[in-house]
Design a protein around this motif. Structure first.
Motif, short mmCIF file in Angstrom:
data_model
loop_
_atom_site.label_atom_id
_atom_site.label_comp_id
_atom_site.label_asym_id
_atom_site.label_seq_id
_atom_site.Cartn_x
_atom_site.Cartn_y
_atom_site.Cartn_z
N ILE A 1 0.93 -1.18 0.18
CA ILE A 1 0.08 0.07 -0.01
C ILE A 1 0.93 1.20 -0.17
N PHE A 2 0.74 2.16 -1.11
CA PHE A 2 1.46 3.38 -0.88
C PHE A 2 1.08 4.02 -0.03
N TYR A 3 2.18 4.71 0.68
CA TYR A 3 2.24 5.43 2.03
C TYR A 3 1.30 6.85 1.72
N GLY A 4 1.35 7.28 0.60
CA GLY A 4 0.69 8.33 0.16
C GLY A 4 -0.89 8.25 0.54
N TRP A 5 -1.41 6.88 0.25
CA TRP A 5 -3.05 6.66 0.84
C TRP A 5 -3.05 6.77 2.15
N TRP A 6 -2.03 6.45 3.05
CA TRP A 6 -2.15 6.40 4.38
C TRP A 6 -2.28 8.03 4.96
N LEU A 7 -1.40 8.80 4.05
CA LEU A 7 -1.50 10.11 4.27
C LEU A 7 -2.76 10.91 3.83
N VAL A 8 -3.48 10.51 3.10
CA VAL A 8 -4.75 10.86 2.49
C VAL A 8 -5.63 10.56 3.81
N LEU A 9 -5.79 9.60 4.40
CA LEU A 9 -6.37 9.26 5.61
C LEU A 9 -6.00 10.19 6.73
N VAL A 10 -4.79 10.56 6.75
CA VAL A 10 -4.47 11.36 8.07
C VAL A 10 -4.98 12.88 7.74
N CYS A 11 -4.83 13.13 6.48
CA CYS A 11 -5.32 14.55 6.15
C CYS A 11 -6.86 14.63 6.28
N MET A 12 -7.58 13.24 6.04
CA MET A 12 -8.90 13.42 6.25
C MET A 12 -9.33 13.72 7.62
N LEU A 13 -8.77 13.02 8.48
CA LEU A 13 -8.87 13.38 9.96
C LEU A 13 -8.58 14.68 10.17
N ILE A 14 -7.32 15.09 9.95
CA ILE A 14 -7.03 16.41 10.27
C ILE A 14 -8.14 17.66 9.84
N GLN A 15 -8.47 17.48 8.49
CA GLN A 15 -9.44 18.19 8.20
C GLN A 15 -10.70 17.97 8.84
N ALA A 16 -11.20 17.09 9.32
CA ALA A 16 -12.29 16.64 9.98
C ALA A 16 -12.55 17.23 11.34
N VAL A 17 -11.07 17.51 11.90
CA VAL A 17 -11.21 18.43 13.36
C VAL A 17 -11.00 19.64 12.73
N LEU B 1 -1.30 12.64 16.03
CA LEU B 1 -1.34 12.27 14.48
C LEU B 1 -0.15 12.88 13.75
N ALA B 2 -0.10 14.12 13.93
CA ALA B 2 0.96 14.89 12.82
C ALA B 2 2.48 14.37 13.33
N LEU C 1 -1.38 20.92 0.13
CA LEU C 1 0.07 21.02 -0.25
C LEU C 1 0.87 19.82 -0.10
N LEU C 2 0.45 19.01 0.91
CA LEU C 2 1.39 17.82 1.18
C LEU C 2 0.68 16.82 0.09
N LEU C 3 -0.46 16.63 -0.12
CA LEU C 3 -0.84 15.49 -1.26
C LEU C 3 -0.46 15.80 -2.77
N THR C 4 -0.45 17.23 -3.05
CA THR C 4 0.22 17.36 -4.48
C THR C 4 1.78 17.11 -4.43
N ARG C 5 2.37 16.86 -3.27
CA ARG C 5 3.83 16.37 -3.61
C ARG C 5 3.76 15.02 -3.43
N TRP C 6 2.80 14.08 -2.86
CA TRP C 6 2.77 12.62 -2.87
C TRP C 6 1.88 12.25 -4.22
N PHE C 7 1.04 12.78 -4.92
CA PHE C 7 0.47 12.49 -6.10
C PHE C 7 0.48 13.17 -7.15
N THR C 8 0.22 12.64 -8.13
CA THR C 8 0.36 13.42 -9.52
C THR C 8 -0.92 12.95 -10.55
N ARG C 9 -0.94 11.45 -10.87
CA ARG C 9 -1.98 10.95 -11.72
C ARG C 9 -3.44 10.99 -10.86
N TYR C 10 -3.08 10.81 -9.60
CA TYR C 10 -4.35 10.54 -8.83
C TYR C 10 -4.51 11.73 -7.98
N ARG C 11 -4.12 12.85 -8.28
CA ARG C 11 -4.12 13.92 -7.44
C ARG C 11 -5.46 14.44 -6.94
#
Length: 431
Positions: free
Chosen positions: A11-27, A189-190, A130-140
């Motif tokens: 599992i690409f670690y970027g997808w775990w960061l997507v989950l982390v970013c989801m929780l951060i924005q939830a708060v 989390l961070a 900003l974080l996810l644009t660094r980790w993703f290109t095709r699936y941004r």
């Protein structure tokens, strides 16, 4: 790092960061923008304040969030993201704790406008995108859409939970507990999960294998590249047609969404519903937004910028049209469902459009500048809606005005020219 050092995982670690970013924005969004109409309803009863006064808090929160965003965007380019996220959580949490000791409505407004706004500016799409644009290109776009689910997830969770604790105990105890939660959860989390670049984990964007002969640039070279991008002709970009049109569209969309979102529970009360039903409506629009967010994010990967913006604007038009007819609870539910779809699409479409129009090296600066304008526009929506209500005793005029504004901007989408933006950056002088 050479090709042979590249590490693959199931599992690409970027997808775990997507989950982390989801929780951060939830708060970040769930405890500020989404929770406001529920919390301010209880606070308003305690202090017996009018609608206009109650809406000043969300106005100040959005205005300060917008004004601080360009500076925060610059800090995100210079410092580790996890440190900024931790600082934002501590400030936001302390704001809610201070709010619990408020002797007057003015202190509640100050806490929202100063402490909560800063936390919202940091625990928001600005840092996460900003974080996810660094980790993703095709699936941004898809990654941004899933991440933006957090804004609706926060509304779906925090609104009914806080309404329950307010009814069970008191709004002061509820907000104090919320502040403590924020100050503990986000820093943990961070600290343990955030990595600024895929190279920091020995990975490549999208989880792809790097090209033959690829190696990671040294930190000093990357810093020089970021500095070069910052000294580019950003003034030309900020005054360009694309930037102006996109910012106006997103600004009006945010005015519609934030303005009505902060009044949803009050709209329900005027409809003869209870505070619990109002909180339920906030949760409902959040759940619907959780469907539209990844859907519109993925569509933004597949369709052009103009088509994506058109789809967003059309859903906003339909939602406002339904609100003008929402004279009963079933009609109100239908309006909220459409409104939730529109609201869930705003953040991923905004983030994706900026990433497609502008070079990744200046993404933080451009998104920060757009955030300043968009949030400043949105800041005036809630108090104006409150003032119109105090004057007319109805939300109908607000629905009509916002509907006309959205229709007018819909016709400007055809003027967006993505290629012009790319060329303006590529041709701009370098330091």
């Amino acid at each position: 790092m050479k090709n042979k050092d590249y590490r693959q995982s199931k599992i690409f670690y970027g997808w775990w960061l997507v989950l982390v970013c989801m929780l951060i924005q939830a708060v970040g969004y769930g405890t500020s923008l989404y929770l406001y109409s529920v919390l301010i309803g209880a606070i308003g009863k305690d202090f017996q304040s009018g609608r206009f006064v109650l809406m000043i808090g969300v106005s100040g929160m959005l205005l300060l969030t917008g004004l601080m965003s360009p500076k925060i965007g610059s800090l995100l380019d210079r410092y580790p993201l996890k440190r900024i996220l931790i600082a934002g959580a501590l400030i936001m949490g302390s704001g809610f704790i201070l709010m619990s000791f408020s002797p007057h409505i003015s202190m509640v407004i100050v806490c929202y406008a100063v402490f909560v706004s800063l936390g919202m500016a940091i625990l928001s799409p600005l840092s996460c995108s900003l974080l996810l644009t660094r980790w993703f290109t095709r699936y941004r776009g898809f990654a941004l859409g899933i991440s933006a689910l957090g804004t609706q997830l926060g509304g779906a969770v925090f609104s009914p939970v806080m309404a329950h604790f307010i009814g069970l105990y008191d709004w002061r105890i509820a907000v104090a507990g919320l502040g403590i939660f924020i100050m503990v959860f986000i820093p943990l989390l961070a600290w343990f999960f955030i990595y600024d670049h895929p190279e920091n984990k020995g990975l490549h964007a999208d989880g792809d294998h790097p090209p033959e002969g690829w190696e990671r640039e040294p930190d000093d070279v990357q810093a020089a590249a970021r500095s070069e991008a910052r000294t580019s002709s950003l003034k030309k970009i900020f005054t360009g047609r694309n930037f102006i049109i996109v910012v106006l569209i997103m600004g009006v969309s945010s005015m519609v969404y934030s303005g009505l979102l902060s009044n949803i529970s009050l709209i329900a009360l005027d409809n003869g519903q209870t505070l619990e039903r109002g909180a339920l409506l906030v949760s409902l629009l959040s759940v619907v937004g959780m469907v539209s967010s990844p859907l519109m994010g993925r569509l933004s990967d597949l369709f052009s910028v103009r088509v994506t913006l058109t789809l967003l604007s059309l859903t906003g038009v339909l939602a406002l049209a339904l609100f003008t007819q929402a004279s009963s609870f079933p009609l109100l539910v239908a309006a909220v469902v459409c409104f939730g779809f529109f609201g869930g699409a705003v953040v991923p479409v905004w983030s994706s459009v900026i990433s497609r129009l502008y070079d990744p090296r200046i993404y933080g600066r451009v998104f920060g500048a757009s955030t300043a304008i968009v949030y400043s526009m949105a800041a005036f929506a809630a108090p104006i809606i409150g003032l119109l209500y105090d004057f007319s005793g109805s939300y109908q005029l607000t629905f009509v005005v916002l509907l006309i504004a959205t229709l007018l901007l819909l016709v400007s989408i055809s003027r967006v020219r993505p290629q012009e933006t790319r060329e303006s950056f590529e041709q701009s002088p370098r330091a």
